[in-house]
Every structure is written in C-alpha cells, then in structure tokens.
Write an enzyme that holds these catalytic residues in place. Structure first.
Site, PDB file in Angstrom:
ATOM      1  N   SER A   1       2.200 -11.476  -6.814  1.00 30.60           N
ATOM      2  CA  SER A   1       3.110 -10.513  -6.187  1.00 30.60           C
ATOM      3  C   SER A   1       3.689 -11.026  -4.873  1.00 30.60           C
ATOM      4  O   SER A   1       4.577 -10.400  -4.308  1.00 30.60           O
ATOM      5  CB  SER A   1       2.368  -9.214  -5.925  1.00 30.60           C
ATOM      6  N   CYS A   2       3.176 -12.148  -4.367  1.00 29.23           N
ATOM      7  CA  CYS A   2       3.615 -12.574  -3.033  1.00 29.23           C
ATOM      8  C   CYS A   2       4.418 -13.870  -3.004  1.00 29.23           C
ATOM      9  O   CYS A   2       5.567 -13.868  -2.572  1.00 29.23           O
ATOM     10  CB  CYS A   2       2.409 -12.725  -2.113  1.00 29.23           C
TER      11      CYS A   2
END
Ligand code: UDX
Length: 453
Positions: free
Chosen positions: A273-274
């Site tokens: 997600s990053c």
C-alpha cells in the site's frame, strides 16, 4: 480528560496499530472511524485485518477499557488532548494523492475544537505531499473551529515507518521519530508524548518543518523502492552472464557500510500500500514543481516490468503457457500479511490468464482477499500440496516461511511436470536444479558459482 488521553482518526493499519500501541502502555485511546462495522469489530477486540500479534493485544486493551472506537469525531476530540490523523490518502488515476479524507478529518476536528476551550494538538500522520499540513489542514481546522493555529491549537506532521507484518513491533520500537512542527510548542508537546510513551526505547528524534517532515516520508519510501529496483536491475544482468548469482552480488555490496545489506533482496518487485503509491505521488508532486524526477521514474519502470520476468522464465522452459496448469505460491504482497494491495501476484496472475494458462493459487492468509480480485477466474487451493497437484509449472511469488520449507521432492511428488520458477529466491539453485527444472530471478542459467560469503 486525563493527560494520557489521545484520539486517533482512522483505523487502518497505521491508525489501529498506533491506537493499540499507545493503549498497551496505559494511554486512554479513543479511535474513530465512520465505518460502523469496523468500529463494532474493534470494540469486540477483533482487528478488521490480519497483523501478527494485533488481535491478542487489541483484545487485552479493549477489555481493560484503554481503547474504544467511536463513530463520532467530536467525542474522540473532546475526550483527548491530542488527535492523530491517520486516514488514507488514496491515489488518483494520474498518481497524485487524493486528500478528501484529510480534508474531512480536518473539518471535523475543527468543528469539535470549536466546542473545546483547552489547547489541543493536531498531528498529521497520514502520508501527505509537502505543503498539505500548512496549506490545507491548518486553514481548514482554523476555519471550522474559529481558533488560531499556534495559539489555541498546535499542529505537527509526524510520519510513520511501520512495516506491515511487523507493525506493532515498529510502533513500540521505532528507529526514529520525525516531528514536523508548526511552532516550538507543538513540537515539544509531541516529543514529550513520545518520550513518555517510549521511555528508554526513545530513538533519535528529528525536529523540523512541517513540509520537510512530509518530504522525509516520501524520500524514505522512494529510496527503498529505488534500492529494490536497483538490485532487480542487477538481477536481470546476472541472468544474462555466466555463473553469476545476484545473491552473492547483493551480499558483497551489502558489506560496504555505505550501502548496507537491507532491501537488497532481488525478486519480482515491490508491492503493497505504500511503496508503489508513494513513488507515484512523489513523481506527480514533482510535475507541479515543473521538475522531472528521472531516477524515480526509472525505479517505477523497472518495478512495472519485473513481475513479468517470472512469466518469461516459465516460457523459456515450457514454451507457450496456453492450457498449462500453473501453480502460484503466494498472493499477499509480502509474507505475514493478508494484504494484496498492489501485490505482484495480481500482475503475474493476470498475465498468466492472458497467456491462456489455468491458474491455481495458494496463500496462507490472502485467499479471501484474492477471491475479491479474481473471483472464479482462478482456482484456490487449501495448501501448497493441493496447489502443486498436477501443475506443469510453479511460480513462487511471496516468500512465506512455509514455502521455504518445501523440498524438491514436494514438487516432484505432486506436479505433472516439475518446473519451479523461484520469484523470491528462496531455494538453493544447485540442490533444486539437480532434481527438477528450476529457474529463478537473478540466477544465471549456467548455475551459480559457489559463494564464500
Ligand atoms: C513500507 C516501508 O518499509 C515502511 O517503512 C512504510 O511505513 C510503509 O511502506 P511495507 O509496505 O509494509 O512497508 O513493506 P516493505 O517491507 O517495505 O516491503 C515492500 C515491498 O518491497 C514488498 O512487496 C516486498 O516484497 C518488497 N521488497 C522488500 C523486495 O522486493 N526486496 C527487498 O529487499 C525488500
């Protein structure tokens, strides 16, 4: 309200792990979300996602009354002296970040502050591009509260560096604290909180401006992404020259203290997600500055094509994949999580389907999430043994510990034609190549030279 009362807006990985971390040290934490289903789960002591150790600790702090989750921001803010914003900042189609949840949180916090007399500290923990705290959060809180930043409330930007799968450990043992501060009082209030929370585990602290703190988060993740794409580039070179193994190269360069050995594991690329989102957002942010960050674009390009190396290696061994039964081991973007956001497995499986392969997949935790993505386009197995049954090729996508335990006989015993593509370099090339058809990222086809490192 006690001095040890904090509120957290947002209950994703960062919000909930931060909430549980503070609560585990005796802070009264009020978490808030607009998702009533999530709030109910949290108040029952059940995390809405898998993270090692989280369920046990969440149950404990909820039972003790140290953490509760509410739907109302006002209740959260008025019952605390400090509010941490940790809502998501999703990507727009052009890669830039969408700040709608930040805006809404700032407005709701401001509205709650309107009814509060005491000084309050607002802490932005979400990943936001430089300028967001000062130019967006501050005016929204000021307008909706009728109060002044610096006088009635303080403002900090405090990025997090939690790794999924180790998020609780990282919350309780951070390697540094970054405090971007609007003014000295804001920064000192937050530093005091961390000193009290971490006591002897207090790491080095960097106090700086709001925008520098915002950039530090992006620089951190962009550097990690670049390091991975760098070693994947070297891996791709290794595959084209005799007797070279990227593992040996990585170990050797990692001995240089200026490089260090971490984040030099070559494979099918980074997901999650990053890293992908943050690299994209930093590139998009640079567009607004009229600057082209060539290095970041290159890191992204390498990562976009790296997953397909697995398919190319498979095709080099068995030709076309049409109607071939391919076993995919690992769906989560990395081990010890059920998260499939930007997972490499999605690219690999979509490409396999495009090539006409029949895909059967197994993951210890991520099958439920995978079903949402692939539906009945693929088969799901309940174990690695079941997954390998009758397969003509196996691609290892995620390096779960249980896959590392598999031996050549486990593949040979189950597969129709044992061909293993090691996308995460978890097997010994010499041992596997002797017993089955084997290829892996960063391994030259002629075999590796025995390494003395
Ligand atoms: C990352 C940052 O590490 C963390 O500091 C930040 O707060 C959030 O983003 P996370 O997304 O949990 O954490 O995963 P990370 O461990 O960084 O791995 C990201 C991706 O890179 C994974 O897909 C992983 O498989 C891949 N990776 C990592 C490699 O391919 N090689 C490596 O050497 C390390």
């Amino acid at each position: 309200m006690t001095e040890k009362a904090i509120s957290i807006v947002g209950t994703g990985y960062v919000g909930l792990c931060t909430a549980v971390g503070f609560a585990s040290k005796g802070y009264k934490v009020v978490a808030s979300t607009h998702d009533s289903e999530k709030a109910k789960l949290i108040n029952e002591g059940t995390p809405p996602f898998f993270e090692p150790g989280l369920e046990e600790l969440l149950r404990k702090v909820v039972k003790k009354g140290w953490l509760r989750c509410v739907l109302d921001r006002e209740e959260a803010v008025t019952n605390s002296g400090l509010t941490i914003i940790s809502v998501s900042t999703p990507s727009e189609p052009d890669g830039s970040i969408n700040l709608r949840f930040i805006k809404r949180s700032a407005r709701e916090i401001g509205e709650a502050l309107h009814k509060k007399d005491a000084y309050h500290l607002v802490v932005v923990k979400s990943t936001v591009v430089p300028g967001t705290s000062e130019n967006l959060v501050k005016p929204i809180v000021e307008n909706s509260s009728g109060k002044r930043c610096g006088a009635d409330f303080g403002l900090c930007m405090n990025p997090e560096f939690l790794r999924e799968g180790a998020a609780l450990y990282d919350t309780l043992h951070p390697d540094r604290i970054i405090i971007g501060e609007y003014d000295e009082k804001s920064g000192s209030t937050l530093e005091k909180l961390y000193r009290d929370f971490l006591v002897e585990d207090m790491p080095p602290t960097v106090r700086t401006s709001l925008s520098a703190a915002e950039l530090i988060k992006y620089a951190n993740n962009a550097f990690l992404a670049t390091k991975i794409s760098f070693i994947n580039t070297i891996a791709n070179i290794c595959e084209k020259i005799p007797a070279a193994d990227v593992g040996t190269v990585a170990k050797a360069i990692g001995l240089d203290e200026r490089i260090n050995p971490l984040f030099l594991n070559a494979g099918l690329g980074y997901g999650g997600s990053c890293l992908p989102k943050d690299v994209k957002a930093l590139i998009a942010f640079c567009r607004g500055l009229d600057y082209v960050p060539i290095l970041l674009k290159a890191a992204e390009d390498v990562n976009n094509t790296q997953p397909y190396r697995a398919i190319e290696l498979a095709k080099e061994h068995i030709g076309g994949l049409k109607d071939k039964r391919v076993a995919v081991l690992g769906l989560a973007f990395k081990p010890n999580t059920d998260d499939m956001r930007e997972a490499v497995s999605v690219k690999v499986i979509n490409k396999l389907l495009e090539e006409g392969a029949k895909v059967v997949a197994y993951d210890p935790k991520a099958i439920v999430n995978a079903r949402h993505i692939f539906g009945d386009k693929i088969e799901y197995a309940n174990s690695s043994t079941e997954c390998l049954k009758n397969a003509e090729c196996c691609i290892v996508v995620t390096e779960w510990e249980e896959f590392k335990q598999l031996e050549p006989k486990d593949f040979v015993g189950q597969m129709k034609t044992p061909l293993v593509i090691d996308g995460r370099r978890i097997y010994d090339q010499r041992e596997f190549s002797r017993k089955l058809n084997f290829a892996g990222i960063g391994l030259s086809a002629q075999g590796s030279y025995p390494s003395s490192i």
